[in-house]
Design an enzyme around this catalytic site. Structure first.
Site, PDB file in Angstrom:
ATOM      1  N   ASP A   1     -15.661   8.549   9.390  1.00 40.30           N
ATOM      2  CA  ASP A   1     -14.515   7.677   9.151  1.00 40.30           C
ATOM      3  C   ASP A   1     -13.257   8.528   9.252  1.00 40.30           C
ATOM      4  O   ASP A   1     -13.316   9.756   9.136  1.00 40.30           O
ATOM      5  CB  ASP A   1     -14.615   7.035   7.756  1.00 40.30           C
ATOM      6  CG  ASP A   1     -13.800   5.755   7.647  1.00 40.30           C
ATOM      7  OD1 ASP A   1     -14.384   4.661   7.702  1.00 40.30           O
ATOM      8  OD2 ASP A   1     -12.548   5.835   7.537  1.00 40.30           O
TER       9      ASP A   1
ATOM     10  N   ARG B   1       0.806  -1.221   0.000  1.00 38.86           N
ATOM     11  CA  ARG B   1       0.000   0.000   0.000  1.00 38.86           C
ATOM     12  C   ARG B   1       0.843   1.277   0.000  1.00 38.86           C
ATOM     13  O   ARG B   1       0.448   2.282  -0.582  1.00 38.86           O
ATOM     14  CB  ARG B   1      -0.950  -0.029   1.188  1.00 38.86           C
ATOM     15  CG  ARG B   1      -1.992  -1.132   1.024  1.00 38.86           C
ATOM     16  CD  ARG B   1      -2.921  -1.150   2.173  1.00 38.86           C
ATOM     17  NE  ARG B   1      -3.957  -2.158   2.018  1.00 38.86           N
ATOM     18  CZ  ARG B   1      -4.977  -2.280   2.842  1.00 38.86           C
ATOM     19  NH1 ARG B   1      -5.088  -1.464   3.859  1.00 38.86           N
ATOM     20  NH2 ARG B   1      -5.878  -3.210   2.646  1.00 38.86           N
TER      21      ARG B   1
HETATM   22  C1  LIG Z   1     -13.426  -2.637   7.587  1.00 35.30           C
HETATM   23  S1  LIG Z   1     -14.148  -1.030   7.489  1.00 35.30           S
HETATM   24  C2  LIG Z   1     -15.755  -1.348   8.187  1.00 35.30           C
HETATM   25  C3  LIG Z   1     -16.852  -0.673   7.394  1.00 35.30           C
HETATM   26  C4  LIG Z   1     -18.277  -0.945   7.882  1.00 35.30           C
HETATM   27  N1  LIG Z   1     -18.466  -0.504   9.229  1.00 35.30           N
HETATM   28  C5  LIG Z   1     -18.618  -2.404   7.744  1.00 35.30           C
HETATM   29  O1  LIG Z   1     -18.699  -3.119   8.749  1.00 35.30           O
HETATM   30  O2  LIG Z   1     -18.783  -2.862   6.613  1.00 35.30           O
HETATM   31  C6  LIG Z   1     -13.296  -0.187   8.823  1.00 35.30           C
HETATM   32  C7  LIG Z   1     -13.300   1.330   8.662  1.00 35.30           C
HETATM   33  O3  LIG Z   1     -12.827   1.895   9.877  1.00 35.30           O
HETATM   34  C8  LIG Z   1     -12.093   3.061   9.564  1.00 35.30           C
HETATM   35  N2  LIG Z   1     -11.205   3.400  10.697  1.00 35.30           N
HETATM   36  C9  LIG Z   1     -10.068   2.780  11.088  1.00 35.30           C
HETATM   37  N3  LIG Z   1      -9.531   3.396  12.147  1.00 35.30           N
HETATM   38  C10 LIG Z   1     -10.347   4.441  12.439  1.00 35.30           C
HETATM   39  C11 LIG Z   1     -10.319   5.470  13.429  1.00 35.30           C
HETATM   40  N4  LIG Z   1      -9.329   5.556  14.317  1.00 35.30           N
HETATM   41  N5  LIG Z   1     -11.320   6.383  13.431  1.00 35.30           N
HETATM   42  C12 LIG Z   1     -12.333   6.314  12.529  1.00 35.30           C
HETATM   43  N6  LIG Z   1     -12.406   5.380  11.562  1.00 35.30           N
HETATM   44  C13 LIG Z   1     -11.425   4.445  11.522  1.00 35.30           C
HETATM   45  C14 LIG Z   1     -11.352   2.686   8.291  1.00 35.30           C
HETATM   46  O4  LIG Z   1     -10.945   3.824   7.566  1.00 35.30           O
HETATM   47  C15 LIG Z   1     -12.384   1.835   7.554  1.00 35.30           C
HETATM   48  O5  LIG Z   1     -13.103   2.568   6.601  1.00 35.30           O
END
Ligand SMILES: C[S@@+](CC[C@H](N)C(=O)[O-])C[C@H]1O[C@@H](n2cnc3c(N)ncnc32)[C@H](O)[C@@H]1O
Length: 294
Positions: A164, A53
């Site tokens: 996010d 990445r």
């Molecule tokens: C795997 S996705 C989950 C998406 C959705 N909630 C689902 O279950 O399909 C995890 C998301 O968490 C976000 N994320 C990771 N660390 C974070 C943080 N510290 N604060 C806010 N968002 C975060 C990532 O950018 C990503 O878009």
């Protein structure tokens, strides 16, 4: 509409010479930087993923090796601009429409009826927060389910906030354009009502209709922050598939901060693999990954 498939892809193009890899020291520096900002743990097993990445950022900044890129970031003033890109690069945004579909039944069978009964025949307005929203699939899935219910119950209205940490993925969420394949889990009747097709049939893309988008807003928010600029009377928080990236104390702290925004009797929904994390004195468990604030 430009290609959403391309925007959803986060991978690199031409490969680098196989000899180029991150040194132990540079991998640790990146892991510490990312962990400090986002809470996301990057153990040694994630090294190949991080290399893949970060390679894209290396090219974008005109650096010819990982060592040069890390020198630019950590010693040559690149940090301020690169940190956002690095977070965009290392976050895992995997999501789907109607992912873990049982939660949308909870929405239909418990969360909306609760809201309607509390309003005692008056106007009922439901507030939902998708707290790791990724590209918006979760927030728009919630919107589809709620819009369906609102069409049958005139006094019912709703608003959804998606947040996010990744600025790239939030831009996709606001745009609300998805490859046709990606919306396959949306039931046919909902596809007909809530998705519009590109005028160019070759594009194979769809967009969420404006009538649904007007119920959904997106905002940048880091779950690591000490406090969140979000209302204190949210009815349901979807916090799914993000806690898995954090260590235990961080998970507990994040859930604790989120609960400050849930009204008494409000719901917290975690990802199925995160169901144990919700164990808290203030939460009553209704189903393996569904909790109610007592
Ligand atoms: C795997 S996705 C989950 C998406 C959705 N909630 C689902 O279950 O399909 C995890 C998301 O968490 C976000 N994320 C990771 N660390 C974070 C943080 N510290 N604060 C806010 N968002 C975060 C990532 O950018 C990503 O878009």
């Amino acid at each position: 509409m430009a290609s959403a498939s391309a925007a959803l892809r986060k991978s690199q193009t031409a490969p680098l010479p196989p000899s180029d890899s991150l040194s132990d020291e540079d991998f640790l520096r990146i892991a510490e930087l990312v962990g400090g900002h986002t809470g996301i743990r990057l153990p040694a097993g994630k090294r190949t993923m991080v290399e893949g990445r970060i390679r894209k950022r290396m090219r974008a900044t005109g650096q010819s090796s990982f060592a040069d890129y890390c020198h630019y970031v950590f010693e040559d003033g690149g940090l301020a601009t690169e940190v956002t890109h690095m977070i965009d690069a290392v976050t895992t945004n995997k999501t789907d429409f109607f992912r873990e579909p049982e939660h949308f039944d909870v929405l239909r069978r418990h969360i909306v009826p609760d809201c309607l009964s509390r309003s005692r025949g008056g106007k009922a307005a439901l507030k939902v927060w998708s707290a790791a929203a990724s590209n918006g699939a979760e927030a728009y899935t919630i919107a589809m389910v709620l819009a369906d219910m609102a069409s049958r119950e005139r006094r019912f209205d709703f608003s959804i906030l998606g947040t996010d940490i990744s600025t790239d993925i939030l831009a996709q969420a606001r745009r609300a354009v998805y490859p046709a394949d990606f919306v396959a889990p949306v039931p046919a009747e909902m596809q007909r009502r809530y998705l519009m097709h590109s005028r160019d049939p070759a594009a194979r893309e769809v967009r969420i209709v404006p009538e649904l988008r007007r119920h959904v807003g997106f905002m940048h928010l880091n779950l690591m922050d000490d406090s969140y600029a979000v209302d204190g009377d949210v009815d349901a928080i979807f916090l799914r598939n993000v806690l898995i990236y954090f260590d235990k104390p961080t998970q507990v702290a994040v859930v604790g901060r989120l609960l400050r925004h849930l009204r008494p009797g409000g719901y917290l929904l975690l990802g199925h693999s995160e169901s144990m994390i919700g164990a808290s004195l203030r939460l009553k468990q209704l189903a393996p990954s569904v909790f109610k604030l007592v």
